[in-house]
Design a protein around this motif. Structure first.
Motif, mmCIF file in Angstrom:
data_model
loop_
_atom_site.group_PDB
_atom_site.id
_atom_site.type_symbol
_atom_site.label_atom_id
_atom_site.label_comp_id
_atom_site.label_asym_id
_atom_site.label_seq_id
_atom_site.Cartn_x
_atom_site.Cartn_y
_atom_site.Cartn_z
ATOM 1 N N SER A 63 -31.103 11.919 57.385
ATOM 2 C CA SER A 63 -30.462 12.728 56.266
ATOM 3 C C SER A 63 -28.819 12.063 55.927
ATOM 4 C CB SER A 63 -30.090 14.076 56.729
ATOM 5 O OG SER A 63 -29.478 14.429 57.966
ATOM 6 N N HIS A 64 -28.616 10.893 56.638
ATOM 7 C CA HIS A 64 -27.369 10.739 56.455
ATOM 8 C C HIS A 64 -27.006 9.224 56.113
ATOM 9 C CE1 HIS A 64 -23.010 12.104 57.975
ATOM 10 N NE2 HIS A 64 -22.853 10.573 57.798
ATOM 11 N N PHE A 65 -25.813 8.932 55.108
ATOM 12 C CA PHE A 65 -25.608 7.751 54.439
ATOM 13 C C PHE A 65 -24.283 7.333 55.166
ATOM 14 C CE2 PHE A 65 -28.418 9.691 50.918
ATOM 15 C CZ PHE A 65 -29.227 8.509 50.940
ATOM 16 N N ILE A 66 -24.279 5.906 55.233
ATOM 17 C CA ILE A 66 -23.151 5.393 55.611
ATOM 18 C C ILE A 66 -22.400 4.221 54.360
ATOM 19 C CG2 ILE A 66 -21.864 3.719 57.373
ATOM 20 C CD1 ILE A 66 -23.796 4.508 59.329
ATOM 21 N N ALA A 67 -21.348 4.349 53.909
ATOM 22 C CA ALA A 67 -20.954 3.471 53.116
ATOM 23 C C ALA A 67 -19.499 2.988 53.232
ATOM 24 C CB ALA A 67 -20.916 4.367 51.752
ATOM 25 N N ARG A 68 -18.731 2.516 52.434
ATOM 26 C CA ARG A 68 -17.575 1.703 52.784
ATOM 27 C C ARG A 68 -16.183 2.445 51.854
ATOM 28 N NH1 ARG A 68 -18.806 -4.574 51.949
ATOM 29 N NH2 ARG A 68 -19.022 -4.024 49.976
ATOM 30 N N ARG A 69 -15.499 2.487 52.463
ATOM 31 C CA ARG A 69 -14.200 2.992 51.780
ATOM 32 C C ARG A 69 -13.666 1.822 50.695
ATOM 33 N NH1 ARG A 69 -12.709 3.864 56.830
ATOM 34 N NH2 ARG A 69 -11.714 1.725 57.397
ATOM 35 N N GLN A 70 -12.868 2.179 49.611
ATOM 36 C CA GLN A 70 -12.666 1.221 48.693
ATOM 37 C C GLN A 70 -14.017 0.679 47.793
ATOM 38 O OE1 GLN A 70 -9.783 3.055 48.620
ATOM 39 N NE2 GLN A 70 -9.134 1.073 47.401
ATOM 40 N N SER A 71 -15.016 1.725 47.606
ATOM 41 C CA SER A 71 -16.023 1.166 46.948
ATOM 42 C C SER A 71 -15.977 2.178 45.672
ATOM 43 C CB SER A 71 -17.038 1.372 47.843
ATOM 44 O OG SER A 71 -17.379 2.442 48.212
ATOM 45 N N TYR A 72 -16.960 1.860 44.856
ATOM 46 C CA TYR A 72 -17.517 2.753 43.794
ATOM 47 C C TYR A 72 -18.910 2.677 43.352
ATOM 48 C CZ TYR A 72 -17.397 4.825 39.130
ATOM 49 O OH TYR A 72 -17.804 5.992 38.076
ATOM 50 N N HIS A 73 -19.479 3.545 43.470
ATOM 51 C CA HIS A 73 -20.904 3.596 43.137
ATOM 52 C C HIS A 73 -21.469 4.689 42.142
ATOM 53 C CE1 HIS A 73 -21.516 1.318 46.688
ATOM 54 N NE2 HIS A 73 -20.866 2.176 47.317
ATOM 55 N N GLY A 74 -20.531 5.182 41.444
ATOM 56 C CA GLY A 74 -20.489 6.009 40.005
ATOM 57 C C GLY A 74 -20.255 7.439 40.377
ATOM 58 N N ASN A 75 -20.276 8.148 39.162
ATOM 59 C CA ASN A 75 -19.670 9.458 39.102
ATOM 60 C C ASN A 75 -20.563 10.675 39.131
ATOM 61 O OD1 ASN A 75 -16.773 9.461 38.916
ATOM 62 N ND2 ASN A 75 -16.753 8.715 36.795
ATOM 63 N N THR A 76 -21.918 10.456 39.536
ATOM 64 C CA THR A 76 -22.534 11.683 39.650
ATOM 65 C C THR A 76 -22.188 12.305 41.175
ATOM 66 O OG1 THR A 76 -24.381 10.155 40.569
ATOM 67 C CG2 THR A 76 -24.525 10.993 38.280
ATOM 68 N N LEU A 77 -22.580 13.277 41.588
ATOM 69 C CA LEU A 77 -22.031 13.932 42.781
ATOM 70 C C LEU A 77 -22.584 12.940 43.968
ATOM 71 C CD1 LEU A 77 -22.253 17.592 42.286
ATOM 72 C CD2 LEU A 77 -20.267 16.150 42.244
ATOM 73 N N GLY A 78 -24.062 12.456 43.886
ATOM 74 C CA GLY A 78 -24.438 11.949 45.163
ATOM 75 C C GLY A 78 -23.831 10.353 45.180
ATOM 76 N N ALA A 79 -23.743 9.873 43.819
ATOM 77 C CA ALA A 79 -23.042 8.558 43.949
ATOM 78 C C ALA A 79 -21.553 8.687 44.319
ATOM 79 C CB ALA A 79 -22.921 7.782 42.461
ATOM 80 N N LEU A 80 -20.773 9.749 43.705
ATOM 81 C CA LEU A 80 -19.502 9.662 44.087
ATOM 82 C C LEU A 80 -19.206 9.950 45.652
ATOM 83 C CD1 LEU A 80 -16.781 10.024 42.427
ATOM 84 C CD2 LEU A 80 -16.962 12.451 42.394
ATOM 85 N N ALA A 81 -20.272 10.785 46.377
ATOM 86 C CA ALA A 81 -20.084 11.021 47.596
ATOM 87 C C ALA A 81 -20.181 9.764 48.486
ATOM 88 C CB ALA A 81 -21.360 11.798 48.107
ATOM 89 N N VAL A 82 -21.108 8.749 48.174
ATOM 90 C CA VAL A 82 -21.180 7.550 48.656
ATOM 91 C C VAL A 82 -20.193 6.674 48.651
ATOM 92 C CG1 VAL A 82 -23.773 7.765 49.451
ATOM 93 C CG2 VAL A 82 -22.856 6.344 47.337
#
Length: 448
Positions: free
Chosen positions: A127-146
């Protein structure tokens, strides 16, 4: 339109925007007759420039046949043709394309696709995602969260799912003097490994990363071996690798997919901006065959969807864009003109006292501004240097894509360049000349 007369809820409510009335090639013209060189492709979108006759003709022809058919009732010939085209040129093992209306939707779909995949194979505890600081994946809530863009996340933080963020691959600022580039990359892989161990590898759905970081940090490229190390680590734990190529993909870095240059194949990949070149809103998730087969053998349903999935006119535009890129050998042009842009930037700005780093690949280039080159000290964020540069560039008939918060969401300024693949030598000369003037004028204004 002034802020007092418009009924459009614009991004910024205290500014007056020029009205774009036409576009041809690399140029947009406003209602006052002023022309602007589109050196950023809007937001790295317009890979063929504006008004390309082949794309317009394909859209007109599709409208004459059928513009829209809901995907719960029908597929269309053009959606099938676009999927065939994309998969024929996709990374190894990709078998299907899931069409949406843009990059944020593509990332949102990829996150849900990854989660459902593990439910389908009997691992619902992931149930967990790992992503990176100083990234941008979009403005929907899920994309904003990662995503790791702190400015965009801040006020919505209470609404966002919990995501673990690790360090970006930011060689200019974070590689130590005693490290090679490869050693720095392996240090980042070790940090990711430690994050996975803390969470438990069996609980992690996916690692999400931009192959080349775009808007938030300005064309940050991965160091050699980094993404291969990430891929190996994900494989070891059964974690999916989602590469976000919404901005850096579809030819922007000189190969159709940016991950080709890293020798890495993701499990899911998001594409959008250069897919349709701005002629229609379209994005897609490219999925590995084993993921699609799992859905087919299980529930048979991806529990997701939007009204405009696989929109016929959008698919027609995207198919035409991809055909033009191949026919006119524009990937080679992107590499060639990208080197020309890099050389011009180096000649004009390489020794500039306030230019700390010039980076990028193909026609995807970043310029990081610093107050002091020796210490890499950024400018005071209160100066909003990036906004000054954008304003000065526009007055000179140049569109660029500056951003603040480059380093940590608050400090740092950069400018992103992403001109069309059709950009000429004369265009490149004008872009660099006007940009250099805009930077100097913006810097001068900070002392006024």
């Amino acid at each position: 339109m002034t802020p007092q007369t418009t009924h459009v809820f614009h991004r910024h409510l205290h500014t007056t925007l020029p009205v774009a009335v036409s576009g041809r090639g690399v140029t947009i013209t406003d209602s006052q007759g002023r022309q602007y060189i589109d050196a950023s492709g809007g937001a790295a979108v317009s890979c063929l420039g504006h008004g390309h006759p082949d794309v317009l003709a394909a859209m007109h022809a599709q409208i004459d046949r059928i513009a829209y058919a809901h995907t719960s009732f029908f597929t269309t010939e053009v959606a099938e043709a676009l999927a065939d085209d994309l998969i024929a040129h996709a990374p190894t093992g990709m078998s299907h394309a899931y069409f949406v209306s843009g990059g944020s939707e593509a990332v949102e779909a990829a996150l849900k696709m990854a989660r459902q995949y593990f439910v389908e194979i009997g691992q619902p505890q992931r149930s967990h995602f790992i992503a990176r600081r100083q990234s941008y994946h979009g403005n929907t809530l899920g994309a904003l969260a990662v995503g790791g863009n702190q400015w965009r996340r801040a006020q919505f933080a209470p609404l966002l799912m919990d995501v673990t963020h690790v360090s970006p691959c930011y060689e200019y600022r974070d590689r130590r003097p005693d490290e090679t580039a490869e050693q720095y990359g392996q240090r980042l892989v070790l940090e990711l490994a430690q994050a996975i161990d803390r969470l438990g590898g069996e609980n992690v759905i996916a690692f999400v990363a931009e192959t080349v970081v775009g808007a938030t940090a300005g064309a940050l490229t991965p160091v050699p071996g980094y993404l291969k190390g990430v891929r190996d680590l994900c494989d070891r734990h059964g974690i999916l690798l989602i590469l976000d190529e919404v901005m850096c993909g579809m030819g922007r870095t000189g190969t159709l997919h940016a991950c080709e240059q890293e020798g890495v194949v993701p499990d899911l990949m998001t594409i959008a901006k250069g897919l349709g070149g701005g002629y229609q809103p379209i994005g897609a998730v490219l999925a590995q065959k084993r993921i699609v087969d799992t859905f087919a053998k299980g529930s048979g349903l991806f529990q997701h969807g939007h009204t405009y999935l696989g929109h016929a006119v959008a698919c027609a535009a995207a198919l035409a864009v991809q055909q033009v890129i191949r026919r006119d050998d524009l990937l080679a042009a992107c590499r060639r003109q990208g080197e020309g842009l890099a050389n011009r930037l180096q000649q004009r700005l390489g020794e500039h006292p306030h230019v700390g780093d010039l980076r990028g690949r193909g026609l995807f280039r970043g310029i990081e501004l610093v107050r002091d080159r020796a210490t890499k000290t950024p400018f005071d964020p209160a100066l909003r240097l990036h906004a000054r540069i954008k304003r000065e560039a526009m007055t000179r008939g140049l569109m660029v894509y500056p951003m603040g918060g480059t380093i940590d969401g608050q400090q740092g300024d950069h400018v992103l360049l992403a001109p069309p693949f059709t950009v000429s030598e004369a265009d490149l000369d004008a872009i660099v000349d006007r940009l250099a003037q805009a930077i100097d004028a913006a810097l001068a204004s900070t002392h006024a």
